[in-house]
Design a protein around this motif. Structure first.
Motif, PDB file in Angstrom:
ATOM      1  N   ASN A  93       0.829  -1.207   0.000  1.00  0.00           N
ATOM      2  CA  ASN A  93       0.000   0.000   0.000  1.00  0.00           C
ATOM      3  C   ASN A  93       0.863   1.257   0.000  1.00  0.00           C
ATOM      4  OD1 ASN A  93      -2.455  -1.339  -0.041  1.00  0.00           O
ATOM      5  ND2 ASN A  93      -2.673  -1.372   2.177  1.00  0.00           N
ATOM      6  N   ILE A  94       1.953   1.226   0.755  1.00  0.00           N
ATOM      7  CA  ILE A  94       2.872   2.370   0.791  1.00  0.00           C
ATOM      8  C   ILE A  94       3.539   2.540  -0.571  1.00  0.00           C
ATOM      9  CG2 ILE A  94       5.032   3.204   1.803  1.00  0.00           C
ATOM     10  CD1 ILE A  94       4.079   1.793   4.434  1.00  0.00           C
ATOM     11  N   GLU A  95       3.944   1.443  -1.172  1.00  0.00           N
ATOM     12  CA  GLU A  95       4.532   1.503  -2.514  1.00  0.00           C
ATOM     13  C   GLU A  95       3.579   2.177  -3.501  1.00  0.00           C
ATOM     14  OE1 GLU A  95       5.070  -1.302  -6.357  1.00  0.00           O
ATOM     15  OE2 GLU A  95       4.908  -2.295  -4.414  1.00  0.00           O
ATOM     16  N   ALA A  96       2.325   1.773  -3.476  1.00  0.00           N
ATOM     17  CA  ALA A  96       1.341   2.340  -4.398  1.00  0.00           C
ATOM     18  C   ALA A  96       1.168   3.839  -4.164  1.00  0.00           C
ATOM     19  CB  ALA A  96       0.004   1.622  -4.240  1.00  0.00           C
ATOM     20  N   ALA A  97       1.170   4.263  -2.905  1.00  0.00           N
ATOM     21  CA  ALA A  97       0.997   5.684  -2.593  1.00  0.00           C
ATOM     22  C   ALA A  97       2.188   6.497  -3.072  1.00  0.00           C
ATOM     23  CB  ALA A  97       0.804   5.853  -1.087  1.00  0.00           C
ATOM     24  N   LEU A  98       3.394   5.974  -2.885  1.00  0.00           N
ATOM     25  CA  LEU A  98       4.585   6.703  -3.325  1.00  0.00           C
ATOM     26  C   LEU A  98       4.649   6.769  -4.847  1.00  0.00           C
ATOM     27  CD1 LEU A  98       5.286   6.441  -0.337  1.00  0.00           C
ATOM     28  CD2 LEU A  98       7.643   5.927  -0.996  1.00  0.00           C
ATOM     29  N   ALA A  99       4.278   5.678  -5.505  1.00  0.00           N
ATOM     30  CA  ALA A  99       4.285   5.673  -6.973  1.00  0.00           C
ATOM     31  C   ALA A  99       3.263   6.663  -7.529  1.00  0.00           C
ATOM     32  CB  ALA A  99       3.994   4.268  -7.484  1.00  0.00           C
ATOM     33  N   LYS A 100       2.135   6.793  -6.873  1.00  0.00           N
ATOM     34  CA  LYS A 100       1.120   7.753  -7.310  1.00  0.00           C
ATOM     35  C   LYS A 100       1.605   9.185  -7.110  1.00  0.00           C
ATOM     36  CE  LYS A 100      -3.624   9.273  -6.388  1.00  0.00           C
ATOM     37  NZ  LYS A 100      -4.839   9.064  -5.534  1.00  0.00           N
ATOM     38  N   ALA A 101       2.256   9.430  -5.974  1.00  0.00           N
ATOM     39  CA  ALA A 101       2.723  10.781  -5.681  1.00  0.00           C
ATOM     40  C   ALA A 101       3.954  11.165  -6.498  1.00  0.00           C
ATOM     41  CB  ALA A 101       3.033  10.908  -4.190  1.00  0.00           C
ATOM     42  N   ASP A 102       4.747  10.175  -6.880  1.00  0.00           N
ATOM     43  CA  ASP A 102       6.003  10.421  -7.591  1.00  0.00           C
ATOM     44  C   ASP A 102       6.160   9.381  -8.706  1.00  0.00           C
ATOM     45  OD1 ASP A 102       8.558  11.207  -8.310  1.00  0.00           O
ATOM     46  OD2 ASP A 102       9.534  10.187  -6.626  1.00  0.00           O
TER      47      ASP A 102
END
Length: 365
Positions: free
Chosen positions: A210-219
């Motif tokens: 979930n953290i990976e997905a959030a970081l990929a979306k933000a950056d």
């Protein structure tokens, strides 16, 4: 972001006196801040032409910080809100913390009610709050009561009187919870759900994803690198999961007594039953009747180890251990690092392996 057959009268008196004297004693001495590797300090390099990361991330408490740091590596500035040595249930954001949040891109939390201060943050930073990411999103959560019933599955052989005691315990627990809500301005309510998902390595993998997905979306420019980092850490978590599975498969006993109800997901994952002294929050104090029931359970099941934690007072666990002639040992909910953990270079993986060894020892007695 919960809760004995011999010498019952004496136990009840001693436990009443203990409870009266140990409220509010949960903070460790020397509440040291987490050091440069695990505090509100920046990761190095990456992201812009001048070598500074463009993405700034705040994380709520230690395991979320560790998971985020593993995924972000040097591509983002990752900071920790709850300082080292502090029990996260007791933490509330200062005006300085609110200001830091308004200057950040993401706030990554565990969710599931663990961060009881989240609504305060949302209200205080309403016009400029960062995007909030719940690492536990999509995980099937346990009701708090599922892990506070003192191991009903492990006690199927118990007689009707024992079941009556359990019902009395549930009523006492509810009454005490209501009383505590009146006595404390900040009652650390988890909304009836158990937030301690990070203590199951298998569920920790889901939080990392979930953290990976959030970081990929933000950056999105660095999405592939975030995935590579998450993949590498997931391999370590999956190995940890396998080690728990193999290490606990042939345990002599399946039930363990712990200081508060933090290990429900771990117990469920590996076929164990936790018997918590207190509820979902470690500062939720049990009544004398509840503690007498724990002593009775320990004696009837010949429990030889009572687990306590590192960030809260161990007095209750020590009292029960004395009453039944048991020893105490640490079972760490990994809600924060102590100064000693920092000095020893401990992290989530190493502390979970310590938990595994502690469980293997206790469950083989």
């Amino acid at each position: 972001m919960g809760f004995a057959k011999r010498g019952a009268a004496a136990v009840g008196l001693s436990l009443v006196l203990l409870i009266a004297g140990c409220g509010g004693g949960g903070q460790p001495e020397g509440n040291a801040a987490i050091s440069a590797n695990a505090a509100g300090n920046t990761a190095n390099s990456g992201g812009t032409s001048d070598g500074e990361p463009t993405l700034r991330i705040q994380t709520s408490f230690y395991p979320i910080y560790e998971f985020t740091k593993q995924v972000a590596s040097d591509l983002a500035t990752v900071e920790l809100l709850v300082p080292g040595g502090m029990e996260p249930h007791d933490w509330e954001p200062s005006p300085q913390d609110i200001r830091k949040l308004t200057e950040s891109d993401l706030l990554i939390v565990n969710g599931a009610g663990m961060e009881s201060w989240l609504e305060q943050v949302e209200a205080s930073a309403a016009n400029s709050k960062p995007e909030i990411v719940e690492a536990s999103e999509g995980i099937t959560l346990m009701e708090g009561g599922e892990e506070e019933e003192h191991g009903h599955e492990a006690e199927e052989h118990a007689d009707d009187a024992n079941h009556a005691n359990e019902e009395e315990h549930a009523a006492n627990h509810e009454a005490n919870a209501e009383e505590a809500a009146h006595d404390h301005e900040h009652d650390h309510d988890h909304g009836g759900l158990d937030p301690h998902v990070w203590l199951s390595p298998a569920l920790a993998v889901q939080e990392v994803r979930n953290i990976e997905a959030a970081l990929a979306k933000a950056d999105p420019e660095h999405a592939d690198q975030y995935k590579q980092n998450a993949d590498a850490y997931a391999v370590k978590l999956e190995q940890l999961d396998q080690d728990f599975t193999e290490g606990l498969a042939n345990a002599k006993r399946k039930d363990f007594i712990t200081q508060h109800a933090a290990f429900g997901y771990l117990a469920q994952e590996y076929g164990l039953t936790q018997v918590p002294i207190a509820g979902l929050s470690p500062d939720q104090e049990p009544s004398a009747a509840q503690m007498t029931e724990i002593v009775k359970f320990a004696e009837e099941h010949q429990v030889k180890t009572i687990f306590f934690e590192t960030l809260v007072s161990s007095k209750v666990a020590e009292t029960i251990a004395r009453e039944i002639g048991a020893k105490t040992a640490v079972l760490n909910p990994i809600e924060g690092l102590t100064a000693e953990d920092e000095a020893a270079g401990e992290d989530y993986l190493s502390l979970m392996r310590q938990n595994l060894e502690a469980l293997k020892a206790a469950l083989s007695e």
